[in-house]
Design an enzyme around this catalytic site. Sequence first.
Site, short mmCIF file in Angstrom:
data_model
loop_
_atom_site.label_atom_id
_atom_site.label_comp_id
_atom_site.label_asym_id
_atom_site.label_seq_id
_atom_site.Cartn_x
_atom_site.Cartn_y
_atom_site.Cartn_z
N ASP A 102 11.88 0.31 4.54
CA ASP A 102 10.41 0.65 4.18
C ASP A 102 9.66 -0.32 3.39
OD1 ASP A 102 8.14 2.19 3.30
OD2 ASP A 102 9.07 3.71 2.58
N LYS A 147 -0.06 1.12 4.64
CA LYS A 147 -0.97 0.77 3.76
C LYS A 147 -1.84 -0.64 4.34
CE LYS A 147 1.67 2.31 -0.31
NZ LYS A 147 0.70 3.57 -0.69
N PHE A 206 10.85 6.29 -3.20
CA PHE A 206 9.48 6.89 -2.89
C PHE A 206 9.02 6.67 -1.42
CE2 PHE A 206 5.12 7.72 -2.17
CZ PHE A 206 5.02 9.02 -2.74
C1 LIG Z 1 7.28 2.71 -0.13
C2 LIG Z 1 6.39 3.60 0.51
N1 LIG Z 1 6.90 4.43 1.45
C3 LIG Z 1 5.87 5.55 1.83
C4 LIG Z 1 4.77 5.83 1.25
C5 LIG Z 1 3.85 6.90 1.51
O1 LIG Z 1 2.74 6.39 2.08
P1 LIG Z 1 1.52 7.32 2.62
O2 LIG Z 1 0.88 7.68 1.00
O3 LIG Z 1 0.51 6.42 3.47
O4 LIG Z 1 1.85 8.62 3.27
C6 LIG Z 1 4.48 4.99 0.12
C7 LIG Z 1 3.06 5.25 -0.55
O5 LIG Z 1 3.04 5.10 -1.70
C8 LIG Z 1 5.41 4.09 -0.41
O6 LIG Z 1 4.93 3.27 -1.47
#
Ligand SMILES: Cc1ncc(COP(=O)(O)O)c(C=O)c1O
Length: 413
Positions: A238, A267, A153
């Site tokens: 990530d 976040k 994700f």
């Molecule tokens: C590992 C990871 N990458 C990217 C994102 C995407 O972040 P955003 O919702 O701020 O676009 C999330 C969101 O849950 C995430 O958990």
Amino acid sequence: MTSVTPHPAEDAPAATESYISSSDAHSAHNYHPLPVVVATADGAWMTDVEGRRYLDMLAGYSALNFGHGNRRLIEAAKAQLERVTLTSRAFHHDRFAEFCTELAELCGMEMVLPMNTGAEAVETAVKTARKWGYRVKGVPDGRARIVVASDNFHGRTTTIVSFSTDAEARADFGPYTPGFDIVPYGDLAALREAVTDETVAVLLEPIQGEAGVLVPPPGYLAGVRELTRERSVLFIADEIQSGLGRTGRTFACEHEGVVPDVYVLGKALGGGVVPVSAVVSSKDVLGVFRPGEHGSTFGGNPLACAVALEVIAMLRTGEFQQRAAELGEHLHSELGLLVGAGKVAQVRGRGLWAGVDIDPSYGTGREISEKLMDRGVLVKDTHGSTIRIAPPLVISKEDLDWGLDQLRAVLGA
Ligand SMILES: Cc1ncc(COP(=O)(O)O)c(C=O)c1O
């Protein structure tokens, strides 16, 4: 810390219902929230429009690592609100250099490219890797490939959902962006097989959050590091959800002594106050950008920088990482007892972060979440019977134990 207050289990009163039906009437139904309407929050606690209190065991998917209304972050934001909030990158502003320097230093890197949301930062990392591939690695134009993991994700943009394996996230949003190869998460042999001379990056979550807090097998991240180094491929971690204290370390990669080429952060970097994300890397990698090739009106704005600087200063003390490690150990040992008692099929995670697979005979993850809500605990389900537990790192042990008591009560343990 806020003390525990019992939460009366009642039907959602009328004000809540009327709020939800008005929200349903005028907002797109791209979420299915629990039927609670939050009005205020403080630390690890939220209060709804009826005045009922709930222990937040989700923390905005780790955006609220430092708790709701954290005084240091609110004061930093207020002070900056009185000075200047937005300049765009057309001009310099006096918080930007400090933010980039401090964040690069926290990451042990050299350069920062700030954005706003997590998905934007992942998009930025994809663009960075492709450009690096063409300009530095020498991949023929238009041929760059990025290897990603199944069940990933990384966000919701069209390019990112192009390499999702979640049908719900992906269906009906094609045509999809090409250039991605998907391998099973945790399978080093499959990764080795997938890397070719045209591969520019391997993009991974060091712990897969949305997939249910999946921790890869020991040695996997170190193996990815070795392989990517061998094959001149960027290792992009990530750490949007796993980073900035959640797992008991600043970065989840640290648990395997791994330093990737690129961190993608979001976040908690904005302290739950403003959206702040960033790609952090070396000069060799982020140095590929020239003016006009990438940007964002809001990325790196003064308010974002002021809040993120306070977040970085808080992480520098190590206090939050230590708290996550200590409370995390307690959380996992308590959840382990539920596995032993046969109430819970499996628990995964690190630090103050757990994916809990509830025995389906107790209900779906959604049903368990609703029962917990009725007892004053807010969590979120994922993938059938899994619930995620990720309270703010400022939660007291007493409150955490109270939350666990409610889970035990729901499971009849
Ligand atoms: C590992 C990871 N990458 C990217 C994102 C995407 O972040 P955003 O919702 O701020 O676009 C999330 C969101 O849950 C995430 O958990």
